[in-house]
Design a protein around this motif. Structure first.
Motif, PDB file in Angstrom:
ATOM      1  N   THR A  33      42.426  10.445  37.259  1.00 51.66           N
ATOM      2  CA  THR A  33      42.140  11.977  36.922  1.00 51.66           C
ATOM      3  C   THR A  33      42.474  12.912  37.953  1.00 51.66           C
ATOM      4  OG1 THR A  33      39.797  11.576  37.669  1.00 51.66           O
ATOM      5  CG2 THR A  33      40.149  11.494  35.426  1.00 51.66           C
ATOM      6  N   VAL A  34      42.383  12.325  39.090  1.00 49.07           N
ATOM      7  CA  VAL A  34      43.153  13.047  40.385  1.00 49.07           C
ATOM      8  C   VAL A  34      44.474  13.226  40.288  1.00 49.07           C
ATOM      9  CG1 VAL A  34      43.411  13.090  42.789  1.00 49.07           C
ATOM     10  CG2 VAL A  34      41.065  12.512  42.014  1.00 49.07           C
ATOM     11  N   ALA A  35      45.070  12.167  39.941  1.00 46.41           N
ATOM     12  CA  ALA A  35      46.862  12.027  39.795  1.00 46.41           C
ATOM     13  C   ALA A  35      47.318  13.034  38.602  1.00 46.41           C
ATOM     14  CB  ALA A  35      47.090  10.306  39.417  1.00 46.41           C
ATOM     15  N   ALA A  36      46.367  13.091  37.820  1.00 44.01           N
ATOM     16  CA  ALA A  36      46.587  13.692  36.523  1.00 44.01           C
ATOM     17  C   ALA A  36      46.774  15.421  36.858  1.00 44.01           C
ATOM     18  CB  ALA A  36      45.592  13.514  35.419  1.00 44.01           C
ATOM     19  N   ALA A  37      45.799  15.872  37.730  1.00 49.67           N
ATOM     20  CA  ALA A  37      45.733  17.310  38.271  1.00 49.67           C
ATOM     21  C   ALA A  37      46.790  17.534  39.293  1.00 49.67           C
ATOM     22  CB  ALA A  37      44.396  17.574  38.799  1.00 49.67           C
ATOM     23  N   GLY A  38      47.045  16.416  40.201  1.00 51.65           N
ATOM     24  CA  GLY A  38      48.038  16.631  41.085  1.00 51.65           C
ATOM     25  C   GLY A  38      49.420  16.658  40.501  1.00 51.65           C
ATOM     26  N   ASN A  39      49.744  16.078  39.438  1.00 54.25           N
ATOM     27  CA  ASN A  39      51.155  15.966  38.704  1.00 54.25           C
ATOM     28  C   ASN A  39      51.267  17.114  38.076  1.00 54.25           C
ATOM     29  OD1 ASN A  39      52.424  13.573  39.720  1.00 54.25           O
ATOM     30  ND2 ASN A  39      50.893  12.396  38.941  1.00 54.25           N
ATOM     31  N   ILE A  62      60.417  13.017  35.348  1.00 50.56           N
ATOM     32  CA  ILE A  62      60.290  13.114  36.658  1.00 50.56           C
ATOM     33  C   ILE A  62      59.886  11.766  37.320  1.00 50.56           C
ATOM     34  CG2 ILE A  62      59.253  14.517  38.668  1.00 50.56           C
ATOM     35  CD1 ILE A  62      58.403  16.753  36.702  1.00 50.56           C
ATOM     36  N   LEU A  63      60.875  11.384  38.325  1.00 48.00           N
ATOM     37  CA  LEU A  63      60.308  10.145  38.968  1.00 48.00           C
ATOM     38  C   LEU A  63      60.032  10.450  40.236  1.00 48.00           C
ATOM     39  CD1 LEU A  63      60.447   7.119  39.636  1.00 48.00           C
ATOM     40  CD2 LEU A  63      62.958   7.456  39.727  1.00 48.00           C
ATOM     41  N   ILE A  64      58.993   9.928  41.173  1.00 44.49           N
ATOM     42  CA  ILE A  64      58.546   9.776  42.249  1.00 44.49           C
ATOM     43  C   ILE A  64      58.435   8.370  42.926  1.00 44.49           C
ATOM     44  CG2 ILE A  64      56.632  10.680  43.910  1.00 44.49           C
ATOM     45  CD1 ILE A  64      55.996  12.757  41.817  1.00 44.49           C
ATOM     46  N   THR A  65      59.608   8.209  43.655  1.00 42.90           N
ATOM     47  CA  THR A  65      59.459   6.609  44.160  1.00 42.90           C
ATOM     48  C   THR A  65      58.716   6.545  45.608  1.00 42.90           C
ATOM     49  OG1 THR A  65      61.861   6.462  43.357  1.00 42.90           O
ATOM     50  CG2 THR A  65      60.881   5.148  45.067  1.00 42.90           C
ATOM     51  N   LEU A  66      57.620   5.727  45.406  1.00 44.22           N
ATOM     52  CA  LEU A  66      56.928   5.617  46.744  1.00 44.22           C
ATOM     53  C   LEU A  66      57.332   4.180  47.331  1.00 44.22           C
ATOM     54  CD1 LEU A  66      53.563   6.486  45.616  1.00 44.22           C
ATOM     55  CD2 LEU A  66      55.091   7.733  46.692  1.00 44.22           C
ATOM     56  N   GLY A  67      56.983   3.701  48.552  1.00 39.37           N
ATOM     57  CA  GLY A  67      57.298   2.232  49.027  1.00 39.37           C
ATOM     58  C   GLY A  67      57.112   1.088  48.102  1.00 39.37           C
ATOM     59  N   GLY A  68      55.755   1.121  47.372  1.00 32.94           N
ATOM     60  CA  GLY A  68      55.690   0.219  46.445  1.00 32.94           C
ATOM     61  C   GLY A  68      55.402   0.516  45.111  1.00 32.94           C
ATOM     62  N   GLN A  69      55.550   1.878  44.757  1.00 36.83           N
ATOM     63  CA  GLN A  69      55.213   2.068  43.297  1.00 36.83           C
ATOM     64  C   GLN A  69      56.305   3.108  42.954  1.00 36.83           C
ATOM     65  OE1 GLN A  69      51.497   4.034  43.809  1.00 36.83           O
ATOM     66  NE2 GLN A  69      50.317   1.964  42.880  1.00 36.83           N
ATOM     67  N   PHE A  85      52.246  15.356  28.835  1.00 33.43           N
ATOM     68  CA  PHE A  85      52.890  14.529  29.352  1.00 33.43           C
ATOM     69  C   PHE A  85      52.364  13.349  29.539  1.00 33.43           C
ATOM     70  CE2 PHE A  85      50.741  16.578  33.184  1.00 33.43           C
ATOM     71  CZ  PHE A  85      50.663  15.451  34.274  1.00 33.43           C
ATOM     72  N   LEU A  86      52.915  12.247  29.732  1.00 36.93           N
ATOM     73  CA  LEU A  86      52.637  10.820  30.022  1.00 36.93           C
ATOM     74  C   LEU A  86      53.032  10.631  31.284  1.00 36.93           C
ATOM     75  CD1 LEU A  86      54.110   8.921  26.807  1.00 36.93           C
ATOM     76  CD2 LEU A  86      51.828   9.039  27.352  1.00 36.93           C
ATOM     77  N   TYR A  87      51.883   9.818  32.073  1.00 39.17           N
ATOM     78  CA  TYR A  87      52.114   9.805  33.507  1.00 39.17           C
ATOM     79  C   TYR A  87      51.860   8.282  33.669  1.00 39.17           C
ATOM     80  CZ  TYR A  87      50.473   9.157  38.307  1.00 39.17           C
ATOM     81  OH  TYR A  87      50.347   8.547  39.544  1.00 39.17           O
ATOM     82  N   VAL A  88      52.910   7.444  34.199  1.00 41.12           N
ATOM     83  CA  VAL A  88      52.596   6.036  34.212  1.00 41.12           C
ATOM     84  C   VAL A  88      52.963   5.666  35.821  1.00 41.12           C
ATOM     85  CG1 VAL A  88      53.554   3.641  33.621  1.00 41.12           C
ATOM     86  CG2 VAL A  88      53.347   5.715  31.819  1.00 41.12           C
ATOM     87  N   VAL A  89      52.171   4.641  36.369  1.00 44.60           N
ATOM     88  CA  VAL A  89      52.486   4.247  37.784  1.00 44.60           C
ATOM     89  C   VAL A  89      52.791   2.858  37.319  1.00 44.60           C
ATOM     90  CG1 VAL A  89      51.291   3.619  40.070  1.00 44.60           C
ATOM     91  CG2 VAL A  89      50.566   5.599  38.714  1.00 44.60           C
ATOM     92  N   LEU A  90      54.018   2.348  38.136  1.00 46.15           N
ATOM     93  CA  LEU A  90      54.417   1.020  38.279  1.00 46.15           C
ATOM     94  C   LEU A  90      54.331   0.507  39.653  1.00 46.15           C
ATOM     95  CD1 LEU A  90      57.519   1.965  36.054  1.00 46.15           C
ATOM     96  CD2 LEU A  90      55.490   0.841  35.117  1.00 46.15           C
ATOM     97  N   ASP A  91      53.901  -0.924  39.494  1.00 44.52           N
ATOM     98  CA  ASP A  91      54.468  -1.705  40.522  1.00 44.52           C
ATOM     99  C   ASP A  91      55.950  -1.830  40.824  1.00 44.52           C
ATOM    100  OD1 ASP A  91      54.814  -3.953  42.227  1.00 44.52           O
ATOM    101  OD2 ASP A  91      52.649  -4.564  42.122  1.00 44.52           O
ATOM    102  N   LYS A  92      56.241  -1.533  41.901  1.00 44.82           N
ATOM    103  CA  LYS A  92      57.859  -1.429  42.508  1.00 44.82           C
ATOM    104  C   LYS A  92      58.234  -2.981  42.044  1.00 44.82           C
ATOM    105  CE  LYS A  92      60.784   0.989  45.226  1.00 44.82           C
ATOM    106  NZ  LYS A  92      61.005   1.990  46.354  1.00 44.82           N
ATOM    107  N   SER A  93      57.421  -3.849  42.756  1.00 45.86           N
ATOM    108  CA  SER A  93      58.011  -5.395  42.880  1.00 45.86           C
ATOM    109  C   SER A  93      57.893  -6.010  41.371  1.00 45.86           C
ATOM    110  CB  SER A  93      57.149  -6.138  43.558  1.00 45.86           C
ATOM    111  OG  SER A  93      55.924  -6.048  43.411  1.00 45.86           O
ATOM    112  N   LYS A  94      57.070  -5.501  40.453  1.00 46.33           N
ATOM    113  CA  LYS A  94      56.884  -6.021  39.092  1.00 46.33           C
ATOM    114  C   LYS A  94      57.645  -5.498  37.831  1.00 46.33           C
ATOM    115  CE  LYS A  94      52.662  -8.184  40.763  1.00 46.33           C
ATOM    116  NZ  LYS A  94      51.066  -8.163  40.499  1.00 46.33           N
ATOM    117  N   SER A  95      58.324  -4.181  38.248  1.00 49.13           N
ATOM    118  CA  SER A  95      58.904  -3.574  37.196  1.00 49.13           C
ATOM    119  C   SER A  95      60.322  -3.229  37.206  1.00 49.13           C
ATOM    120  CB  SER A  95      58.253  -2.185  37.170  1.00 49.13           C
ATOM    121  OG  SER A  95      58.389  -1.226  38.249  1.00 49.13           O
TER     122      SER A  95
END
Length: 113
Positions: A33-39, A62-69, A85-95
């Motif tokens: 819910t916090v991520a939704a508002a921020g994005n 829109i793609l935001i790349t973090l160290g692990g996500q 909008f659809l918002y999806v967070v992915l684990d960088k090492s598993k996706s």
């Protein structure tokens, strides 16, 4: 959304209000819910920038790349979605980013809004 390999969390968000209409996953380290508002602010900023630049185009994602996500934001089009909008967070090492973007586009086409 669970079909996207490496997905940690997902939300359907109304970017006119910043409210998450539905969430899946997340947890104590990922408050969707916090991520939704921020994005929502990210999308609004991009729209303002495009307007100032005189760009007559649409945002696909829109793609935001973090160290692990990876954080993917996909604006929904069609049938008067009213600013969702659809918002999806992915684990960088598993996706696989390319496959995740492809699957997100497919999910968008399957949604009945």
């Amino acid at each position: 959304m669970t079909s996207i390999e490496g997905a940690v969390g997902a939300a359907l968000v109304d970017y006119t209000s910043g409210m998450a209409l539905g969430t899946l996953g997340g947890g104590k380290d990922l408050d969707l819910t916090v991520a939704a508002a921020g994005n929502t602010d990210v999308i609004r900023a991009k729209f303002r920038t495009m307007e100032m630049l005189g760009l007559q185009d649409e945002i696909e994602d829109i793609l935001i790349t973090l160290g692990g996500q990876y954080h993917l934001i996909r604006l929904l089009k069609g049938r008067g979605n009213g600013g969702l909008f659809l918002y999806v967070v992915l684990d960088k090492s598993k996706s696989n980013l390319a496959m995740a973007r492809h699957q997100l586009k497919r999910i968008e086409s399957d949604l009945d809004l």
